[in-house]
Each structure stands twice: as C-alpha cells, then as structure tokens.
Scaffold this motif. Sequence first.
Motif, mmCIF file in Angstrom:
data_model
loop_
_atom_site.group_PDB
_atom_site.id
_atom_site.type_symbol
_atom_site.label_atom_id
_atom_site.label_comp_id
_atom_site.label_asym_id
_atom_site.label_seq_id
_atom_site.Cartn_x
_atom_site.Cartn_y
_atom_site.Cartn_z
ATOM 1 N N ALA A 193 0.829 -1.211 0.000
ATOM 2 C CA ALA A 193 0.000 0.000 0.000
ATOM 3 C C ALA A 193 0.860 1.255 0.000
ATOM 4 O O ALA A 193 0.511 2.255 -0.632
ATOM 5 N N HIS A 194 1.978 1.203 0.716
ATOM 6 C CA HIS A 194 2.808 2.404 0.849
ATOM 7 C C HIS A 194 3.905 2.507 -0.211
ATOM 8 O O HIS A 194 4.798 3.337 -0.086
ATOM 9 N N GLY A 195 3.845 1.672 -1.230
ATOM 10 C CA GLY A 195 4.932 1.677 -2.214
ATOM 11 C C GLY A 195 4.472 1.811 -3.654
ATOM 12 O O GLY A 195 5.146 1.316 -4.565
ATOM 13 N N ALA A 196 3.368 2.535 -3.887
ATOM 14 C CA ALA A 196 2.859 2.658 -5.270
ATOM 15 C C ALA A 196 3.869 3.354 -6.176
ATOM 16 O O ALA A 196 3.857 3.165 -7.387
ATOM 17 N N HIS A 197 4.748 4.150 -5.592
ATOM 18 C CA HIS A 197 5.739 4.902 -6.385
ATOM 19 C C HIS A 197 7.032 4.106 -6.583
ATOM 20 O O HIS A 197 7.927 4.564 -7.286
ATOM 21 N N PHE A 198 7.140 2.939 -5.960
ATOM 22 C CA PHE A 198 8.388 2.166 -6.051
ATOM 23 C C PHE A 198 8.686 1.810 -7.510
ATOM 24 O O PHE A 198 7.790 1.486 -8.276
ATOM 25 N N GLY A 199 9.991 1.888 -7.814
ATOM 26 C CA GLY A 199 10.415 1.533 -9.164
ATOM 27 C C GLY A 199 10.197 2.646 -10.174
ATOM 28 O O GLY A 199 10.451 2.454 -11.368
ATOM 29 N N ALA A 200 9.733 3.834 -9.717
ATOM 30 C CA ALA A 200 9.497 4.941 -10.673
ATOM 31 C C ALA A 200 10.790 5.257 -11.413
ATOM 32 O O ALA A 200 10.784 5.498 -12.623
ATOM 33 N N THR A 201 11.912 5.267 -10.662
ATOM 34 C CA THR A 201 13.245 5.303 -11.287
ATOM 35 C C THR A 201 14.100 4.339 -10.460
ATOM 36 O O THR A 201 13.671 3.881 -9.399
ATOM 37 N N ALA A 202 15.322 4.093 -10.935
ATOM 38 C CA ALA A 202 16.186 3.138 -10.219
ATOM 39 C C ALA A 202 16.568 3.657 -8.834
ATOM 40 O O ALA A 202 17.026 2.899 -7.974
ATOM 41 N N ALA A 203 16.357 4.954 -8.587
ATOM 42 C CA ALA A 203 16.717 5.517 -7.277
ATOM 43 C C ALA A 203 15.691 5.166 -6.200
ATOM 44 O O ALA A 203 15.975 5.272 -5.011
ATOM 45 N N PHE A 204 14.498 4.770 -6.606
ATOM 46 C CA PHE A 204 13.484 4.354 -5.626
ATOM 47 C C PHE A 204 13.667 2.865 -5.339
ATOM 48 O O PHE A 204 14.203 2.126 -6.177
ATOM 49 N N PRO A 205 13.196 2.396 -4.188
ATOM 50 C CA PRO A 205 13.262 0.955 -3.946
ATOM 51 C C PRO A 205 12.490 0.199 -5.031
ATOM 52 O O PRO A 205 11.566 0.748 -5.639
ATOM 53 N N LYS A 206 12.886 -1.062 -5.223
ATOM 54 C CA LYS A 206 12.162 -1.903 -6.202
ATOM 55 C C LYS A 206 10.829 -2.319 -5.594
ATOM 56 O O LYS A 206 10.746 -2.566 -4.391
ATOM 57 N N SER A 207 9.822 -2.443 -6.437
ATOM 58 C CA SER A 207 8.537 -2.978 -5.977
ATOM 59 C C SER A 207 8.704 -4.474 -5.731
ATOM 60 O O SER A 207 9.570 -5.131 -6.337
ATOM 61 N N ALA A 208 7.836 -5.038 -4.882
ATOM 62 C CA ALA A 208 7.851 -6.492 -4.656
ATOM 63 C C ALA A 208 7.520 -7.246 -5.939
ATOM 64 O O ALA A 208 7.754 -8.452 -6.039
ATOM 65 N N LEU A 209 6.994 -6.546 -6.932
ATOM 66 C CA LEU A 209 6.750 -7.171 -8.238
ATOM 67 C C LEU A 209 8.059 -7.688 -8.820
ATOM 68 O O LEU A 209 8.105 -8.760 -9.438
ATOM 69 N N ALA A 210 9.132 -6.943 -8.584
ATOM 70 C CA ALA A 210 10.441 -7.319 -9.139
ATOM 71 C C ALA A 210 10.993 -8.575 -8.453
ATOM 72 O O ALA A 210 11.861 -9.246 -9.007
ATOM 73 N N TYR A 211 10.503 -8.874 -7.251
ATOM 74 C CA TYR A 211 10.985 -10.060 -6.527
ATOM 75 C C TYR A 211 10.048 -11.255 -6.693
ATOM 76 O O TYR A 211 10.261 -12.296 -6.091
ATOM 77 N N GLY A 212 8.969 -11.061 -7.442
ATOM 78 C CA GLY A 212 8.108 -12.211 -7.755
ATOM 79 C C GLY A 212 6.886 -12.375 -6.878
ATOM 80 O O GLY A 212 6.275 -13.454 -6.885
#
Length: 469
Positions: free
Chosen positions: A191-210
């Motif tokens: 919920a608190h990470g909708a902006h994750f992955g916007a650029t490489a400087a933001f943390p990766k979304s859990a989508l990237a970890y599967g």
Amino acid sequence: MQINKPIVDKLIMFEEQKNYSFHVPGHKHGLLSTLPWKESLTYDVTELTGLDDLHSPETIIAQAQQLLTQDNNTISSYFLVNGSTVGNLTMLYATCNAGDTIIVQRNCHKSIFNAISLIGLKPIYITPEWDEVTNTATSINITLLKEAHEAFSITAIVLTTPNYYGVLANELREVITYCHTNNIIVLIDEAHGAHFGATAAFPKSALAYGGDIVVQSAHKTLPAMTMGAFLHINSERINQKKVELYLGMLQSSSPSYPIMASLDDARHFKANYTDEDFLYFTKIKSKFIASLTAIKGILVITTDDPLKLLVRYEGVTGFELQTELEKQKIYAELADSYQVLLLLPMLKNAMTFQFEEIIVGVQLASEKLAHYLKSTPPTTNYHKAITQPKFSPIEMEEKPACYVNIYEGIGKVAAETLVPYPPGIPICLAGEVITKEMTKEIIMLLEVGAYFQGNHRLNEKLICVMKEA
Ligand SMILES: Cc1ncc(COP(=O)(O)O)c(C=O)c1O
C-alpha cells in the motif's frame, strides 16, 4: 515514457460537450449541489455511452489499465476505487478457501484481518522484526517463516512491505523464493509503495521479486484521489478470472470516474518520472533536512523510502510534537510515541512546495516544545514469536464476551482487537490470550495519548474478554 491518458482525455472531451443529464448522479453535473466545489462535479459522471465500465472494460478503462500493466510489466493490472482495502480482500478471496491456514505478519492492515474473518481463514501470526533506528515493526524473519511452515500446512502468506514508515522487508527475495519452492502463494500489501520503481533511485517494488499479487494505494504517494489503488497480478499461480470476479463483487457497481481518472493520471505521473526529476527532488529534500536539523532539539531520520522522513524533538513524544506542529498548520501523516512521520511530495523538476514557510513553523513549534516537561521515550517490547490464536476470528464471532478491568484481563481470551492507530499494529487480537506484556504496552500507549481505533472502553481501563464457561 507513456503519452496517453485515456480516461482523463475522454472525461475532458465529454465535459466540453456540455451534455444534458437525465441520468445519475442526482447532482446533475453539480447543478443541485451547494458544495463550494460543485464546479468539479461536472466530471463526476457514470457509465454513459463511450465512457466504458470498470467491471467489463473495453475502451478507455481497458486502455488505461493496459498502460498500467505495461508500465509494471505484470500479467494484468487493475484500477481499484475502494483503496488497497478492497485489493487486500480480493487477493485473499481469490487465492484461499474457508478453513485454509495462512501466515500473516502481526502488523498487517486491518483489511487483512477482515478478510481472514470474512473468508473463515485460520491465521498464524508472526511477530515482525523491530527496527531500532526508526522504532518501528518491519518484516518477518525467514527463520520464523520456516518454523511456521514446518508446523502448519500453509496455503498463502501475506507480507506487508514497506511498512508505514518506509522501511523495506529484509530478505524479500529469499522469503518469496522459499515460499514458491514450498507451494505457498505470496500476497504483498505494498500500500505504501505505489511509487516504487518509478526510477532506479526508488526501492524496487515487490513485483520485481516475484510477489504473486501486489496491491498498492496509488492515493498514498502518487497523485491519485483518496481510495484510488492498483492491484497487480504478477504470476501464473493466480487465477485471473477469480480476481476479476471478486473485484466485481467487492467494489461499487458505480465506480467513481474522478477516482478512475486520477488513477490514470497517477499511472501517467509515475511512468514519466525521470532521473532528472529525482535529482531535483533530492536537492530540495536535502536542503529541507539541513534546515530542519539546524533547529535546536530536532532530529531527522531517513528511511528506505525517499518520500518518508521521521522527525523527533528531544525529550518529547511524537504526539506532543504533532500538537505543536498542527498549531503551526503543519499536518504530519502520523505521530507515535517517538516521532512524527512526514510524507514528502514526489516533486518533479521545477515543482515547488512551501518548505521555507514550513521551516518557520517548525522553528516556532520547537520554541514551544523547549518548555515541555521532558521524558525518556518508552522502549517497545516485541517478542519474536509465531502465534496461533486460541480461537480463529470466525470462531470468536459466536463467543459471549464481557468487559473486565484491564489488569483482570491478563490470561483471558481477548474478545476485541486493540490497534493503536496510526500506525495500526495490533497489540492484541481477538481470539488471543492476553499477556502481561500486552497489558503493559496498552497502558503505556494510553499514558502517552495514543489513539486506539474502534469501539473500545480502554479510557475506562476496561477490556473486552471472552466469558468463561
Ligand atoms: C499497510 C496498509 N495496507 C492497506 C491499507 C489500506 O489502504 P487504503 O486506504 O488504500 O484502503 C493501509 C492504509 O493505511 C495500510 O497502511
């Protein structure tokens, strides 16, 4: 880079046509409304010809969701008009059946607990790790996860990452890999990470970890309206039809077009956020932090999420700091015993925010706080544990209950869930045996002015417990 905003553009065109309304909503493009902002109601329309249908999208909503899917590289992504709350309910309905056992972090959002009750799931709670820097509960430890998996037959796990304060789960990749190897579906409340992955400087979304399904509150950090959220299906383990079925059952049959348009806009905002934007944001943020820390008594802590700042004032609680800040018209996201949490705007290049006025306000607040009686912040006692409630939430619904003095409650089964909110981490859950530590924590939080959500009687020092036979 994404160019189009299909829902936004169509709504603008529709409004410009100045059509006659013989349809819902009853305010008739704002005509009957007395709200000072009634002008904006001209965009509050419904499923009219050309405006598509969220529950069976074919044109503008389908196109906007397709852009969301592309930007997140998922199997299928959806706009939600009832917040991450409905996303969390849906992900559990779509993957579990009544009686299934699931693992949840003890600090998960109440929508997860509600899903457990509604579906009739058997929860195993794992106490999360405690982060000493931010003084917040974070993620579950993989060793405890393995222990829980060995002791119980698990269908799914719900992980919450990042936490409210922007702290990421440890070892997320390892946890997800372990779960998948053992046929456990991984549901992520992001919920608190909708902006994750916007650029490489933001943390990766859990989508990237599967993560198999990931739910994000677009309204929390991206420029979407309140209640706007995303749900992403990220693996073949998930039955897409079932997700769509439950989204259709759990969401309004009259989804708000202003919310859907704002989701289209938020999706576009994130897809077009650049490294240059981030550099600009970072420069402004660093200047703000430097000005804050130059104020006597103020301490600033950064977390994994660039948009989150924790601010403390030496010797006073976060609640007291919040009170003085609000007198200066500065409203933080939340306060706890230690600090206030500031959620920074995700500025793009050349955008401005009132940081200079805010610094003046913090300075004035700090002058008031200098006269407060000083105390040492309380220590939080979290014992790492795997707990199975004595009764599952659905069993508790049938049990008679009564109020007893809070100290007499020790050793009895709690008939209510007690959640200081924010940050929304339950101290005791309905169906669990109340321990001395839980009671101590509740008393301490009441003393520092914490707010407990719901219909409790804690201010009378009463706690609701299961009546003993
Ligand atoms: C971790 C977490 N999950 C889910 C939610 C619910 O989100 P929403 O307000 O979008 O329904 C919240 C709300 O604060 C939250 O903190």
